[in-house]
Scaffold this motif. Structure first.
Motif, short mmCIF file in Angstrom:
data_model
loop_
_atom_site.label_atom_id
_atom_site.label_comp_id
_atom_site.label_asym_id
_atom_site.label_seq_id
_atom_site.Cartn_x
_atom_site.Cartn_y
_atom_site.Cartn_z
N ILE A 1 0.82 -1.22 0.00
CA ILE A 1 0.00 0.00 0.00
C ILE A 1 0.86 1.27 0.00
CG2 ILE A 1 -1.69 1.35 1.33
CD1 ILE A 1 -3.03 -1.26 2.10
N PRO A 2 1.86 1.39 0.90
CA PRO A 2 2.72 2.57 0.83
C PRO A 2 3.46 2.70 -0.49
CG PRO A 2 2.95 1.51 2.97
CD PRO A 2 2.15 0.59 2.11
N ALA A 3 3.90 1.57 -1.08
CA ALA A 3 4.62 1.62 -2.36
C ALA A 3 3.72 2.21 -3.45
CB ALA A 3 5.10 0.23 -2.76
N ILE A 4 2.47 1.77 -3.50
CA ILE A 4 1.51 2.29 -4.49
C ILE A 4 1.28 3.79 -4.26
CG2 ILE A 4 -0.89 2.20 -5.27
CD1 ILE A 4 -0.80 -0.83 -4.61
N CYS A 5 1.11 4.16 -2.99
CA CYS A 5 0.88 5.57 -2.66
C CYS A 5 2.11 6.43 -2.98
CB CYS A 5 0.53 5.71 -1.18
SG CYS A 5 -1.09 5.03 -0.74
N ASP A 6 3.31 5.89 -2.73
CA ASP A 6 4.53 6.63 -3.06
C ASP A 6 4.61 6.91 -4.56
OD1 ASP A 6 5.39 6.68 -0.44
OD2 ASP A 6 6.58 4.85 -0.61
N ILE A 7 4.24 5.93 -5.36
CA ILE A 7 4.26 6.10 -6.82
C ILE A 7 3.22 7.15 -7.24
CG2 ILE A 7 3.77 4.95 -9.02
CD1 ILE A 7 4.93 2.39 -7.72
N ILE A 8 2.06 7.16 -6.58
CA ILE A 8 1.04 8.17 -6.87
C ILE A 8 1.58 9.57 -6.57
CG2 ILE A 8 -1.21 9.09 -6.16
CD1 ILE A 8 -2.11 6.20 -5.72
N LEU B 1 4.72 10.50 -6.62
CA LEU B 1 5.71 10.82 -7.65
C LEU B 1 5.03 11.26 -8.95
CD1 LEU B 1 8.29 7.93 -7.07
CD2 LEU B 1 8.63 10.36 -6.62
N VAL B 2 3.91 10.63 -9.27
CA VAL B 2 3.13 11.04 -10.46
C VAL B 2 2.57 12.45 -10.24
CG1 VAL B 2 1.05 10.57 -11.82
CG2 VAL B 2 2.55 8.68 -11.14
N GLN B 3 2.07 12.73 -9.03
CA GLN B 3 1.57 14.08 -8.72
C GLN B 3 2.68 15.11 -8.89
OE1 GLN B 3 -0.03 13.43 -4.70
NE2 GLN B 3 -2.07 13.89 -5.50
N ILE B 4 3.87 14.81 -8.41
CA ILE B 4 5.00 15.74 -8.53
C ILE B 4 5.26 16.06 -9.99
CG2 ILE B 4 7.50 15.97 -8.21
CD1 ILE B 4 7.18 14.41 -5.58
#
Length: 292
Positions: A252-259, A261-264
């Protein structure tokens, strides 16, 4: 101090440096990915701490994100001590809690002081990069040198070393075991629930200005390597069922971290970054307006 293992064919390097016994290839590969995960977490918070000090502001991070992460590391460090885990695990638990403390102090200090002017010089300077390269070089050199040394020592003089100590086993019917286990499991919701609040704050601001890309690259790397380590170690159903809470805590944190990075990337491309200007530049603009 290196140690020897009772099992034949064990890795001398891992036994010598890490005081652990690894014999099968999958164990060693899992161990390597586990340490890649640990190294990612060791450096994870530094980019954000650095950015906070350079910008003299910290509004980009969600306070709930910081609180959950801080509580998670408190639970983790305490559980390592209560369950009397290996020295490395205790050290890392205390280290992560210390870096959390530094990040939280810097965050709330800059939020409370609310500096009017900030510095735009957030890029890496040549001297700074040189220091990082030297530190990384020294660490890699010492690990490689120690690996060759212990491999040689255990190959030719194995009897001179003691048997590697095993992780302490706390009886399951004791209060100590249950307290340590509950604290360990309590870290899972803390790390899982921290990220969505940061994602929501980024979406609400329509900006990720002041948020370090390096922080989320490191955390996503740590979580992904942790997942790989667990799946490489064993694919047996019983093992995977036992690891479900830890798989969730990493996935779950890995998926959120990628989200994040996409937002950035999206907000930077859309102009979501407000230009950060020097105090001198602002004074120059004011003087030009007055002259007009």
């Amino acid at each position: 101090m290196p140690c020897r293992c009772e099992q034949p064919g064990y890795s001398h390097i891992i036994a010598g440096i890490f005081d652990q016994c690894m014999t099968e290839t999958k164990e060693i590969v899992s161990f390597v990915f586990g340490w890649l995960s640990i190294l990612s977490w060791v450096v994870a918070l530094y980019p954000q701490i650095r950015l906070n000090f350079l910008l003299r502001k910290a509004e980009a991070l969600s306070p709930f994100f910081l609180l959950c992460w801080f509580l998670g590391d408190i639970f983790n460090a305490t559980s390592c001590l209560v369950l009397d885990q290996l020295f490395v695990q205790k050290f890392l638990g205390i280290f992560w809690l210390s870096t959390d403390t530094i990040l939280n102090i810097s965050h709330f200090y800059f939020v409370c002081t609310k500096k009017k002017y900030t510095s735009a010089a957030t890029h890496f300077r040549v001297l700074e990069i040189f220091v990082y390269v030297v530190i990384a070089g020294l660490v890699i050199n010492n690990v490689v040198w120690a690996g060759f040394y212990y491999d040689s020592e255990l190959s030719f003089n194995e009897a001179a070393y003691d048997i590697c100590k095993k992780e302490a086993v706390i009886p399951k019917n004791t209060a100590r075991y249950w307290i340590g286990t509950i604290l360990a499991y309590a870290t899972i919701p803390m790390f899982c629930f921290s990220r969505p609040t940061q994602i929501y704050k980024n979406w609400k601001r329509k900006s990720t200005e002041g948020l370090s890309t390096g922080l989320f690259i490191a955390t996503s790397s740590g979580n992904i390597n942790q997942l790989i380590s667990m799946f490489v170690n064993s694919q047996k159903q019983k093992y995977l069922i036992e690891k479900i809470p830890y798989i969730i805590a990493a996935a779950i944190p890995a998926i959120c971290d990628i989200i994040v990075l996409v937002q950035i990337k999206i907000y930077k491309k859309a102009g979501g970054y407000e230009p950060i200007r020097e105090e001198n530049d602002l004074h120059t603009d004011n003087n030009q307006l007055e002259s007009q």
